[in-house]
Design an enzyme around this catalytic site. Structure first.
Site, PDB file in Angstrom:
ATOM      1  CG  ASP A 197      -8.336  -4.298  -2.768  1.00  0.00           C
ATOM      2  OD1 ASP A 197      -7.549  -3.335  -2.862  1.00  0.00           O
ATOM      3  OD2 ASP A 197      -9.570  -4.187  -2.886  1.00  0.00           O
ATOM      4  CG  HIS A 240      -2.060   0.926   1.133  1.00  0.00           C
ATOM      5  ND1 HIS A 240      -1.962   2.275   1.364  1.00  0.00           N
ATOM      6  CD2 HIS A 240      -3.335   0.685   0.779  1.00  0.00           C
ATOM      7  CE1 HIS A 240      -3.145   2.829   1.165  1.00  0.00           C
ATOM      8  NE2 HIS A 240      -4.001   1.895   0.814  1.00  0.00           N
TER       9      HIS A 240
END
Ligand code: SDX
Length: 431
Positions: A366, A308
C-alpha cells in the site's frame, strides 16, 4: 492430506497427547489440533491467528522472511513483468497458465459479463453523492444476489463458475459507477473493444461530451496494480470470505463481506490512509516528527503503508510498485511530485531507523500504490475500491477452493471466557 509420520507430544499435567504434524510443499509444518479439545478438554489460544493455519490451500504461498510471493508457484515479479491480470485470474481460478485458446475463451467470457443489470443502476441513486465508494460497493455487490439468482447455488459447479466470472467482470463496473456517482457524472458503460484495465480507466474517466482515449502506458500500469493485488494467502478479508462461505452463504454475499473487511485502514484501507499521511507530512523536513510519533507507544499513530503480519522483509509487491510509480510519474511529467519525494525520503529515513529495521517494518503493497493512483487522477477514496476489484479474483478462487474441500466445516472458533460465572437475577428494587 500430507504425510503425518511425525507427531508432536503435548504434556498437560500427568497426561500426554500425540498430535499429528503435517508437512507442506513449502513453508512451516503444522500441528493438527482438531482432536485436542475432545482428547484433552483444552482450547488453543491465538487471537489474530498469528500462529494458526486455518485451511489447506494450493493457490498462493508467501515466505515472509525471503519476501517471496508465489501464485500457483509463479513468483509475483515474473507475473507482473510477463503476464497480465486476466491471465493471472485464470491461473488463480484454474491452477495453471492457460493455452492461447483457453485464455482467449476466458477473456471473451469476462468481457461479455461486464455490464450489470440495468435496474441495479437504481441502487446508486439511493446513496448520498458523498458516500464513500466502499460503502456503495459493499451494498451493490451484495445486491447482486438479488439479480443473479441463477448463479447462487453453491452446490452446482457450473453456477459457481458463472458467479466467479460475473464477479470478476462486474466488480470493476460497479467500482467505476460508484466513482462516477460520487462526482455527479453519468455512468459510462463497459466497452468490449477495450481490455480489462483500459475498460476500467475508460469507465472512470470518459465523459459523453468527448472521446476518451486510454493511454496504453497507464492501462499497463493499471493492469499491473490489479495483478499485484490479486491474491495474498489467508489475509483478513480472504479469511472473512472463507468464514462467510463456510455457512453456505451465496458468493455475492461472501464477496461483499470481503469488501467490508478490506475497507479497514489496517488492511486494504491503508493505501488511502498512506497517501493522506504523506500529504499531512507535507514535505521531507517534517519526516522526523512523524517517525518519532510512529515510535511513541503512547501515540496511536502508525506509519501507514509500513509493516506486515507476514512479510518480515520487503513486500515484493512494493518493490514492483515502486518501479511502476517512477514510470507512471515520469510519463505524466510529475516526476517532481512532492508526495513521491516525501514517500521516498520517508522510506529512506524509516529504514535507517533501528526501530523499524529491528521490528522488520518495511514498506508494503500500500505504500506506493496510492501515489500511482493519485497521479492517474483517482481520488484517495477510490484507492481501496481498486484494491477490492483487484482482490475479487483472489477471494473467489479461495471461495471455490474451500467449497471443493471435503474437510470443509462451518468455521466456529471458541474463546477464553473471562466474564462472570453464573449468578442469579436481581430485581430492580433490590439493585
Ligand atoms: C495489507 O495480511 C495481508 O496479507 C494483507 C495485505 C494483503 O495483500 O491482503 O498484504 C494487504 O493489509 C497490507 C498492510 C496494510 N496496513 C498498513 O500499512 C497499516 C500500518 N501497518 C500496521 O497497522 C501493521 O503493521 C499491520 C496491521 C500491517 C501488521 O500488524 P501486526 O502484524 O499485527 O503487527 P503488530 O501490530 O503486532 O506490530 C508489531 C510491532 C508493534 O510494536 P510492539 O508492540 O511490538 O512494540 O510493530 C509496531 C507495533 O506497534 N508496528 C508499527 C507499524 N506496524 C507495526 N509501528 C509503526 N508503524 C507501523 N506501521
Amino acid at each position: 492430506m500430507s504425510d503425518t509420520s511425525k507427531n508432536a507430544t503435548l504434556r498437560i499435567g500427568d497426561s500426554s497427547y500425540e498430535l499429528p504434524i503435517h508437512s507442506p510443499t513449502a513453508g512451516p509444518d503444522v500441528i493438527d489440533i482438531r482432536k485436542l479439545y475432545g482428547q484433552a478438554g483444552v482450547f488453543t489460544y491465538d487471537p489474530g491467528f498469528t500462529s494458526t493455519a486455518a485451511c489447506d490451500s494450493t493457490i498462493t504461498f508467501i515466505d515472509g522472511d525471503k519476501g517471496e510471493l508465489l501464485h500457483r508457484g509463479y513468483p509475483i515479479d515474473q507475473l507482473a513483468a510477463k503476464s497480465h491480470y486476466l491471465e493471472v485470474c485464470y491461473l488463480l481460478l484454474y491452477g495453471e497458465l492457460p493455452s492461447a485458446a483457453k485464455l482467449e475463451e476466458f477473456e471473451t467470457t469476462i468481457t461479455h459479463h461486464t455490464m450489470i443489470h440495468e435496474q441495479m443502476h437504481n441502487f446508486f441513486r439511493g446513496f448520498r453523492r458523498d458516500a464513500h465508494p466502499m460503502a456503495t460497493m459493499v451494498g451493490v455487490v451484495g445486491a447482486m444476489a438479488a439479480f443473479y439468482h441463477d448463479s447462487t447455488d453453491i452446490n452446482d459447479p457450473r453456477q459457481r463458475e458463472v458467479a466467479s466470472h460475473r464477479l470478476i467482470a462486474k466488480v470493476p463496473t460497479i467500482a467505476a459507477m460508484a466513482y462516477k456517482y460520487s462526482i455527479g457524472q453519468p455512468f459510462v458503460y463497459p466497452r468490449n473493444d477495450l481490455d480489462y484495465a483500459a475498460n476500467f480507466l475508460h469507465m472512470c474517466f470518459a465523459v459523453p461530451a468527448e472521446e476518451y482515449v486510454v493511454d496504453p502506458i497507464l492501462a499497463r500500469a493499471m493492469d499491473r496494480i490489479f495483478t499485484l493485488h490479486a491474491d495474498h494467502e489467508q489475509n483478513a478479508s480472504t479469511s472473512t470470505v472463507r468464514l462467510a462461505s463456510s455457512s453456505g452463504a451465496n458468493p455475492f454475499a461472501c464477496i461483499a463481506a470481503g469488501i467490508a473487511c478490506l475497507w479497514g485502514p489496517a488492511h486494504g484501507g491503508a493505501n488511502q490512509a498512506c497517501l493522506e499521511m504523506l500529504k499531512e507530512i507535507g514535505s521531507p523536513e517534517n519526516i522526523p516528527e512523524y517517525i518519532a510519533r510512529a515510535k511513541d507507544k503512547d501515540d496511536p499513530f502508525r506509519l501507514m503503508g509500513f509493516g506486515h503480519r507476514v512479510y518480515k522483509n520487503f513486500d515484493p509487491r512494493a518493490t514492483v510498485m515502486k518501479q511502476s510509480a517512477d514510470e507512471v510519474l515520469d510519463l505524466l511529467g510529475v516526476e517532481n511530485n512532492p508526495v513521491l519525494a516525501t514517500a521516498k525520503e520517508l522510506e529512506k529515513a524509516a529504514l535507517a531507523d533501528p526501530y523499524f529495521s529491528e521490528k522488520k517494518l518495511f514498506p508494503n503493497v500500500d505504500f506506493y500504490s496510492g501515489i500511482i493512483l493519485e497521479a492517474m487522477g483517482f481520488p484517495t477514496a477510490m484507492f481501496t475500491p481498486i484494491f477490492a476489484l483487484s482482490r475479487t479474483v483472489g477471494w473467489i478462487s479461495q471461495w471455490k477452493e474451500q467449497l471443493a474441500d471435503p474437510q470443509m466445516k462451518i468455521g466456529r472458533p471458541r474463546q477464553l471466557y473471562r466474564g462472570e460465572t453464573t449468578r442469579d437475577y436481581v430485581d430492580i428494587e433490590n439493585r
